[in-house]
Scaffold this motif. Structure first.
Motif, PDB file in Angstrom:
ATOM      1  N   GLU A  73     -15.679  15.166 128.691  1.00 26.90           N
ATOM      2  CA  GLU A  73     -15.846  14.262 127.583  1.00 26.90           C
ATOM      3  C   GLU A  73     -16.023  14.455 126.288  1.00 26.90           C
ATOM      4  O   GLU A  73     -15.482  13.792 125.347  1.00 26.90           O
ATOM      5  N   ARG A  74     -16.546  15.792 125.880  1.00 27.27           N
ATOM      6  CA  ARG A  74     -16.641  15.993 124.619  1.00 27.27           C
ATOM      7  C   ARG A  74     -15.130  16.332 123.904  1.00 27.27           C
ATOM      8  O   ARG A  74     -15.026  16.093 122.606  1.00 27.27           O
ATOM      9  N   LEU A  75     -14.488  17.056 124.924  1.00 26.95           N
ATOM     10  CA  LEU A  75     -13.018  17.215 124.305  1.00 26.95           C
ATOM     11  C   LEU A  75     -12.063  15.910 124.053  1.00 26.95           C
ATOM     12  O   LEU A  75     -11.572  15.868 123.050  1.00 26.95           O
ATOM     13  N   LEU A  76     -12.519  15.065 124.911  1.00 28.01           N
ATOM     14  CA  LEU A  76     -11.909  13.549 124.610  1.00 28.01           C
ATOM     15  C   LEU A  76     -12.307  13.065 123.652  1.00 28.01           C
ATOM     16  O   LEU A  76     -11.543  12.297 122.586  1.00 28.01           O
ATOM     17  N   GLN A  77     -13.582  13.233 123.140  1.00 28.93           N
ATOM     18  CA  GLN A  77     -14.263  12.590 121.950  1.00 28.93           C
ATOM     19  C   GLN A  77     -13.628  13.292 120.661  1.00 28.93           C
ATOM     20  O   GLN A  77     -13.486  12.599 119.681  1.00 28.93           O
ATOM     21  N   GLN A  78     -13.554  14.649 120.510  1.00 25.95           N
ATOM     22  CA  GLN A  78     -12.710  15.168 119.692  1.00 25.95           C
ATOM     23  C   GLN A  78     -11.284  14.797 119.595  1.00 25.95           C
ATOM     24  O   GLN A  78     -10.975  14.645 118.189  1.00 25.95           O
ATOM     25  N   VAL A  79     -10.688  14.819 120.626  1.00 28.14           N
ATOM     26  CA  VAL A  79      -9.291  14.409 120.391  1.00 28.14           C
ATOM     27  C   VAL A  79      -9.319  12.795 119.906  1.00 28.14           C
ATOM     28  O   VAL A  79      -8.468  12.511 118.969  1.00 28.14           O
ATOM     29  N   GLU A  80     -10.011  12.147 120.394  1.00 33.15           N
ATOM     30  CA  GLU A  80     -10.125  10.472 119.848  1.00 33.15           C
ATOM     31  C   GLU A  80     -10.442  10.767 118.455  1.00 33.15           C
ATOM     32  O   GLU A  80      -9.776   9.935 117.634  1.00 33.15           O
ATOM     33  N   SER A  81     -11.579  11.348 117.991  1.00 32.98           N
ATOM     34  CA  SER A  81     -11.866  11.472 116.585  1.00 32.98           C
ATOM     35  C   SER A  81     -10.711  12.192 115.785  1.00 32.98           C
ATOM     36  O   SER A  81     -10.511  11.535 114.615  1.00 32.98           O
ATOM     37  N   LEU A  82     -10.032  13.146 116.253  1.00 32.53           N
ATOM     38  CA  LEU A  82      -8.782  13.564 115.504  1.00 32.53           C
ATOM     39  C   LEU A  82      -7.757  12.350 115.541  1.00 32.53           C
ATOM     40  O   LEU A  82      -6.990  12.197 114.369  1.00 32.53           O
ATOM     41  N   THR A  83      -7.333  11.597 116.489  1.00 35.88           N
ATOM     42  CA  THR A  83      -6.420  10.578 116.369  1.00 35.88           C
ATOM     43  C   THR A  83      -6.817   9.642 115.632  1.00 35.88           C
ATOM     44  O   THR A  83      -5.783   8.868 114.698  1.00 35.88           O
ATOM     45  N   LYS A  84      -7.925   9.211 115.637  1.00 34.92           N
ATOM     46  CA  LYS A  84      -8.303   8.231 114.530  1.00 34.92           C
ATOM     47  C   LYS A  84      -8.210   8.600 113.008  1.00 34.92           C
ATOM     48  O   LYS A  84      -7.822   7.803 112.315  1.00 34.92           O
ATOM     49  N   HIS A  85      -8.865   9.870 112.917  1.00 38.16           N
ATOM     50  CA  HIS A  85      -8.771  10.307 111.860  1.00 38.16           C
ATOM     51  C   HIS A  85      -7.167  10.594 111.277  1.00 38.16           C
ATOM     52  O   HIS A  85      -6.883  10.124 110.200  1.00 38.16           O
ATOM     53  N   ASP A  86      -6.372  10.801 112.174  1.00 36.68           N
ATOM     54  CA  ASP A  86      -4.755  10.860 111.827  1.00 36.68           C
ATOM     55  C   ASP A  86      -4.256   9.448 111.432  1.00 36.68           C
ATOM     56  O   ASP A  86      -3.536   9.250 110.720  1.00 36.68           O
ATOM     57  N   SER A  87      -4.656   8.601 112.309  1.00 39.20           N
ATOM     58  CA  SER A  87      -4.043   7.121 112.188  1.00 39.20           C
ATOM     59  C   SER A  87      -4.859   6.515 110.985  1.00 39.20           C
ATOM     60  O   SER A  87      -4.012   5.934 110.203  1.00 39.20           O
ATOM     61  N   ALA A  88      -6.058   6.917 110.459  1.00 38.13           N
ATOM     62  CA  ALA A  88      -6.517   6.340 109.450  1.00 38.13           C
ATOM     63  C   ALA A  88      -5.813   6.978 108.042  1.00 38.13           C
ATOM     64  O   ALA A  88      -5.627   6.274 106.961  1.00 38.13           O
ATOM     65  N   GLY A  89      -5.520   8.202 108.040  1.00 36.68           N
ATOM     66  CA  GLY A  89      -5.119   8.944 106.978  1.00 36.68           C
ATOM     67  C   GLY A  89      -3.533   8.708 106.897  1.00 36.68           C
ATOM     68  O   GLY A  89      -3.077   8.884 105.705  1.00 36.68           O
ATOM     69  N   ALA A  90      -2.920   8.068 107.932  1.00 39.65           N
ATOM     70  CA  ALA A  90      -1.272   7.894 107.762  1.00 39.65           C
ATOM     71  C   ALA A  90      -1.067   6.625 106.947  1.00 39.65           C
ATOM     72  O   ALA A  90      -1.682   5.757 106.568  1.00 39.65           O
TER      73      ALA A  90
END
Length: 90
Positions: A73-90
């Protein structure tokens, strides 16, 4: 009618011999049953110990499963936050 005066004693002796034989046989059977009881007690104790060991192993595996679930669950949250961060930055 003449009867043998020893006949009652012979009958008593035969009956007593049967009683003695029955007593000996029941004593042997009793010893065999007591040995069987001891074997069953030992097997039951061993089975209970095995069951306790299985219960402890099951508890340990359940704790491990919960730990793995929390990590995933922690890893999924980290991946989710990275993908959100990447989508927001793109």
């Amino acid at each position: 009618i003449v009867t043998d005066p020893m006949e009652p004693f012979q009958l008593l002796e035969e009956k007593l011999a049967k009683v003695v034989e029955t007593y000996r046989r029941t004593q042997l059977e009793n010893r065999a049953l007591l040995q069987e009881i001891e074997k069953l007690k030992a097997a039951s104790k061993q089975g209970a110990q095995h069951q306790d060991a299985l219960d402890r192993e099951l508890q340990a595996l359940r704790r491990e499963r919960e730990d793995v679930r929390a990590r995933v669950e922690r890893l999924l949250q980290q991946v989710e936050s990275l993908t959100k961060h990447d989508s927001a930055g793109a």
